[in-house]
Enzyme design. Structure first.
Site, PDB file in Angstrom:
ATOM      1  N   HIS A 135       1.209  -0.914   0.311  1.00 46.20           N
ATOM      2  CA  HIS A 135       0.461   0.310  -0.111  1.00 46.20           C
ATOM      3  C   HIS A 135       0.989   1.121   0.157  1.00 46.20           C
ATOM      4  O   HIS A 135       1.918   1.556   1.046  1.00 46.20           O
ATOM      5  CB  HIS A 135      -0.979  -0.434   1.097  1.00 46.20           C
ATOM      6  CG  HIS A 135      -1.748   0.993   1.373  1.00 46.20           C
ATOM      7  ND1 HIS A 135      -1.110   2.652   3.087  1.00 46.20           N
ATOM      8  CD2 HIS A 135      -2.753   2.217   0.626  1.00 46.20           C
ATOM      9  CE1 HIS A 135      -2.379   3.047   2.249  1.00 46.20           C
ATOM     10  NE2 HIS A 135      -2.813   3.436   1.280  1.00 46.20           N
ATOM     11  N   SER A 136       0.646   2.288  -1.098  1.00 55.96           N
ATOM     12  CA  SER A 136       1.170   3.462  -0.928  1.00 55.96           C
ATOM     13  C   SER A 136       2.630   3.259  -1.148  1.00 55.96           C
ATOM     14  O   SER A 136       3.351   2.514  -1.745  1.00 55.96           O
ATOM     15  CB  SER A 136       0.920   4.691   0.169  1.00 55.96           C
ATOM     16  OG  SER A 136       1.199   5.831  -0.123  1.00 55.96           O
ATOM     17  N   MET A 137       3.464   3.778   0.640  1.00 60.76           N
ATOM     18  CA  MET A 137       5.031   3.549   0.520  1.00 60.76           C
ATOM     19  C   MET A 137       5.406   1.776  -0.820  1.00 60.76           C
ATOM     20  O   MET A 137       6.160   1.330  -0.740  1.00 60.76           O
ATOM     21  CB  MET A 137       5.607   4.200   1.533  1.00 60.76           C
ATOM     22  CG  MET A 137       7.388   4.222   1.498  1.00 60.76           C
ATOM     23  SD  MET A 137       7.891   4.415   3.176  1.00 60.76           S
ATOM     24  CE  MET A 137       7.118   3.163   3.942  1.00 60.76           C
ATOM     25  N   ALA A 139       3.660  -0.260  -1.523  1.00 65.71           N
ATOM     26  CA  ALA A 139       3.800  -0.725  -3.595  1.00 65.71           C
ATOM     27  C   ALA A 139       4.986  -0.119  -4.550  1.00 65.71           C
ATOM     28  O   ALA A 139       5.314  -0.715  -5.281  1.00 65.71           O
ATOM     29  CB  ALA A 139       2.165   0.199  -4.275  1.00 65.71           C
TER      30      ALA A 139
END
Length: 334
Positions: A135-137, A139
């Site tokens: 998720h986010s960072m 990813a």
């Protein structure tokens, strides 16, 4: 000879991991975890310990779950129970987050450190090939690793981000200057003493406001199990305050596109419609399309919701992720 002895002593004390083993501590009476009852473990790194939650059977399909900036492994607590039971998911508290140790003083956090960290964790787990849910960072970390070590990544699931925030050439000097100033500011604050405690309700308010409303109260309760510490006078966040400064890392678009061309994993990118836009939609989709250079199965999906949909509304993406993992093209059940 004296110098050699001193060097060896330093190496033993500071570089060679103490009590090196794949798992240092297991905080659970059960020896087998499941998607309902995860197991707490710790990994010894060269600089300290990394904490993680392990879900699923020991012989399950290996998956790393990597959280976003300033979150922790609990960000996946609502999602993982809805995913296939045959996944062996290790949800990691990255350095300085959750229950993991902080980096030593004067050692700054660097986005590219994730390559070494993942390699170490995979080695300790004896995983030769594995997948990511990020998720986010997290990813961005999975995407970076999949481009550098393509032969080791089977499936890559990216939530609300597909790569690291692109460095804008005209802003490089300004960004590095501001980051340096912030790092020195936070270092001075840490040296000056502990953070001033605040109430649990204040922590919730700060977290919801800081996430621009993508977190809700229940999401905070889950994250606080690993991310908040009770002290005299109230609570403080466990995360390293130095993380509040952007990392001293340059990630140009051209470099990331070149690495995207090397990705051979099956890639699922889920964009949250009301999530933040770290770059233009055109640049974002350019990266997704570039992944098709070598990756045989690339899928892009957009769902309703803000930046933490996986935590606040996991049902919106659980089926999409499960079907992608179970597809024959992703090595799943035919």
């Amino acid at each position: 000879m004296a110098d050699d002895a001193e060097k060896m002593l330093f190496r033993m004390q500071h570089i060679i991991p103490q009590q090196l083993s794949s798992v240092l501590n297991v905080h659970d009476k059960e020896t087998v975890s499941s998607n309902v009852n995860p197991m707490e473990i710790e990994f010894q790194m060269t600089w300290g310990k990394v904490a993680a939650k392990v879900w699923g059977p020991p012989d399950g399909r290996p998956v790393f779950a990597l959280h976003g900036w300033l979150d922790n492994a609990a960000t996946f607590d609502a999602l993982i129970p809805l995913l296939p039971q045959n996944l062996r998911i290790v949800a990691v508290d990255t350095a300085g987050h959750g229950l993991s140790d902080h980096y030593p003083p004067d050692i700054a956090y660097n986005f590219f450190d994730c390559l070494v960290a993942i390699e170490r964790l995979a080695g300790l787990l004896k995983w030769k090939k594995f997948s990511f849910i990020g998720h986010s960072m997290g990813a961005a970390m999975g995407m970076l690793y999949a481009g550098v070590f393509p032969e080791k990544v089977d499936t890559l699931v990216c939530l609300d981000l597909a790569r690291a925030e692109v460095t804008r050439p005209k802003m490089v000097g300004y960004r590095l200057r501001k980051t340096t100033e912030k790092l020195l500011k936070y270092e001075a604050a840490i040296v000056a003493g502990p953070e001033k405690p605040f109430s649990y309700d204040a922590a919730i308010e700060r977290s919801i406001t800081g996430s621009f409303g993508s977190l809700d109260t229940n999401a905070c309760h889950l994250l606080f199990k690993r991310g908040l510490k009770k002290v005299d006078g109230g609570h403080v966040f466990r995360r390293d305050r130095r993380l509040m400064a952007a990392p001293l890392t340059l990630t140009p678009k051209e470099d990331q596109l070149e690495m995207a061309k090397e990705v051979t994993a099956n890639v699922l990118v889920i964009k949250f419609a009301q999530g933040p836009d770290f770059e233009s939609p055109e640049n974002f989709m350019e990266h997704v399309k570039t992944l098709k250079t070598k990756a045989k199965n690339v899928r892009y999906v957009e769902v309703e919701g803000a930046h933490h949909v996986h935590l606040t509304h996991p049902d919106r993406i659980a089926t999409i992720i499960s079907e992608f993992f179970n597809a024959p093209s992703s090595g799943g059940i035919p």
